[in-house]
Scaffold this active site. Structure first.
Site, PDB file in Angstrom:
ATOM      1  N   LYS A 125       4.155   0.846   6.973  1.00  0.00           N
ATOM      2  CA  LYS A 125       3.530   1.789   6.031  1.00  0.00           C
ATOM      3  C   LYS A 125       3.306   3.099   6.759  1.00  0.00           C
ATOM      4  CE  LYS A 125       2.103   1.765   1.774  1.00  0.00           C
ATOM      5  NZ  LYS A 125       2.481   0.899   0.629  1.00  0.00           N
ATOM      6  N   ASP A 165       4.897   6.048  -2.184  1.00  0.00           N
ATOM      7  CA  ASP A 165       3.627   5.423  -2.543  1.00  0.00           C
ATOM      8  C   ASP A 165       2.861   6.560  -3.234  1.00  0.00           C
ATOM      9  OD1 ASP A 165       2.058   2.708  -1.716  1.00  0.00           O
ATOM     10  OD2 ASP A 165       0.608   4.326  -1.755  1.00  0.00           O
TER      11      ASP A 165
HETATM   12  N1  GLU Z   1       4.662   1.644  -1.812  1.00  0.00           N
HETATM   13  C1  GLU Z   1       5.207   0.494  -2.477  1.00  0.00           C
HETATM   14  C2  GLU Z   1       4.385  -0.722  -2.131  1.00  0.00           C
HETATM   15  O1  GLU Z   1       3.200  -0.628  -1.966  1.00  0.00           O
HETATM   16  C3  GLU Z   1       6.694   0.357  -2.267  1.00  0.00           C
HETATM   17  C4  GLU Z   1       7.160   0.199  -0.856  1.00  0.00           C
HETATM   18  C5  GLU Z   1       8.685   0.241  -0.681  1.00  0.00           C
HETATM   19  O2  GLU Z   1       9.410   0.296  -1.669  1.00  0.00           O
HETATM   20  O3  GLU Z   1       9.095   0.188   0.472  1.00  0.00           O
HETATM   21  O4  GLU Z   1       4.855  -1.825  -2.051  1.00  0.00           O
END
Ligand code: GLU
Length: 449
Positions: A125, A165
């Site tokens: 993340k 996100d």
């Molecule tokens: N931000 C999204 C999540 O919380 C997607 C993450 C992604 O597609 O890598 O899962």
């Protein structure tokens, strides 16, 4: 003291300034107690102490120049939490509230969410405390370029694949990708959520919202219920909320609320999706505009919210789809939802329910779909985007949607099966945490110290 509590106590002492991280860890650890009683190997290999520490974490400076020519500086983050089952994968969040603790909680959740999808993705993340609100198009572009200039040295199609996100959508992914390509001189599938013309996947924008509704359908099917004709509450008005509303409407349900940082809309006739998309995706305006253009809609600004609860969750409904942000449902909100007859809560946002709110839903034995299971459709479709990039092909909308639907059914099935295995058939928090954890922990053991 049990092994689980011992590790938790150590973390609480070490990271008292990261409450969201401690909350996420506590939720997972509570679920793992029965697994640790049954299987001794996880304690023997000291998996808990290992899994809570990120494999790598970078904090970096992002310097950029605004339209007035002033020098701006923001904090950037990328956390590479766990790569036992695949390259690090997870979104980037741009929001003024982002801190190291926020990114850590999101990264920790991502490990188990990605594992549940059944695809080969580790947990990661990232993000920044940059506030996109009120910034011009050029400022957004300059910030994304400066952010990627630093981030680019840490990521790669086989190493770490970021996505969007909160505050990072298709536009930002474009600027980030453009800068990565310029720096590396290589056209790689290094980000997901790309536009269709240059490596993006159909259904990626819809995937989190659609997936969450598919998950809710699975929970309800078990109880011989459906969403058709039912009043639903949705919070948020970003990508997740918009496509939750869309799928609910396709299934004949009636979503009546959406919200943003300034207030919420209650539309007794059901949300006008064309208007909502125009305001949020094209004009990028506040929901105040929605109420101006649709007379039956009632707008309540945040300044009129009571201190102890969010009035959106005090609206009678059959099902609720929190799709805004973490801890948007507190204990009082959970009580209000239950008091008004809510039978299903399926989480589109990451960790939208406080710990006591989640316990309330579990004790009430309603259909409760925790975030890492219910909202995994987004990252699952990112995984499908990576597969298409690797094979240099693109699947049709129907193909991707069918795969997404299959993945959501699979996540529900293994969460349910695991919950049953541990004697708590209705507890999908326990089921999804154990199922997600077990795969990663076993991989860590198999790969050695
Ligand atoms: N931000 C999204 C999540 O919380 C997607 C993450 C992604 O597609 O890598 O899962």
């Amino acid at each position: 003291m049990s092994y689980v509590n011992e590790v938790l106590a150590r973390l609480q002492k070490k990271f008292p300034h990261q409450p969201e991280f401690l909350q996420a860890v506590t939720e997972v650890f509570e679920s793992l107690e029965p697994l640790f009683k049954k299987e001794k190997k996880y304690q023997k290999y000291n998996i808990l102490s290992r899994i809570v520490i990120p494999e790598r974490q970078v904090n970096f400076r992002v310097t950029w120049i605004n339209d007035k020519g002033e020098i701006q500086v923001n904090q950037g983050y990328r956390i590479q939490y766990n790569s036992a089952i695949g390259p690090y994968k997870g979104g980037l969040r741009f929001h003024p509230s982002v801190s190291e603790g926020t990114i850590k909680f999101l990264g920790f959740e991502q490990i188990f969410k990605n594992s549940l999808t059944g695809l080969a993705m580790g947990g990661g993340k990232g993000g920044s405390d940059f506030d996109p609100k009120g910034k011009t198009e050029t400022e957004i572009m300059h910030f994304c370029q400066a952010f990627m200039t630093e981030l680019s040295r840490h990521i790669g199609a086989r190493t770490d694949v970021p996505a969007g996100d909160i505050g990072v959508g298709g536009r930002e992914i474009g600027y980030l990708f453009g800068q990565y390509k310029k720096l590396q001189n290589s056209f790689d599938g290094v980000l997901t959520g790309k536009a269709l013309g240059w490596g993006g996947s159909l259904v990626r924008p819809e995937a989190t919202g659609y997936g969450n509704v598919y998950f809710a359908e699975e929970m309800l099917k078990e109880k011989k219920e459906s969403l058709e004709g039912k009043i639903c509450l949705v919070s948020g008005s970003g990508n997740v909320a918009i496509y939750t509303v869309e799928k609910l409407q396709q299934l004949g349900a009636k979503p009546v609320t959406v919200s943003d940082s300034r207030g919420y809309i209650y539309d007794s006739e059901g949300i006008d999706l064309v208007l909502l998309k125009d305001i949020k995706e094209v004009r990028r305006e506040s929901l105040v505009e929605y109420a101006k253009e649709r007379k039956n809609a009632k707008y309540t600004p945040v300044s009129e919210y009571p201190n102890d609860h969010n009035p959106l969750w005090n609206t009678p409904c059959f099902a609720a789809f929190p799709s805004a942000t973490q801890n948007e449902i507190n204990l009082k909100d959970a009580e209000n939802l239950l008091k008004n007859g809510c039978k299903c809560v399926s989480e589109g946002a990451n960790m939208p329910s406080s710990l006591d709110a989640a316990h309330k839903f579990l004790n009430a034995k309603i259909c409760y779909g925790p975030a890492k299971a219910a909202n995994a459709g987004g990252v699952a479709t990112s995984g499908l985007e990576m597969s298409q990039n690797a094979a240099m092909i693109s699947w049709t909308f129907e193909e991707v949607d069918k795969k997404l639907h299959g993945i959501m059914k699979h996540i529900y099935a293994i969460s349910k099966e695991t919950a049953k295995e541990f004697g708590e058939a209705d507890n999908l928090v326990l089921g999804s945490n154990i199922a997600g954890f077990r795969k990663v922990a076993d991989a860590m053991i198999e790969q050695g110290i």
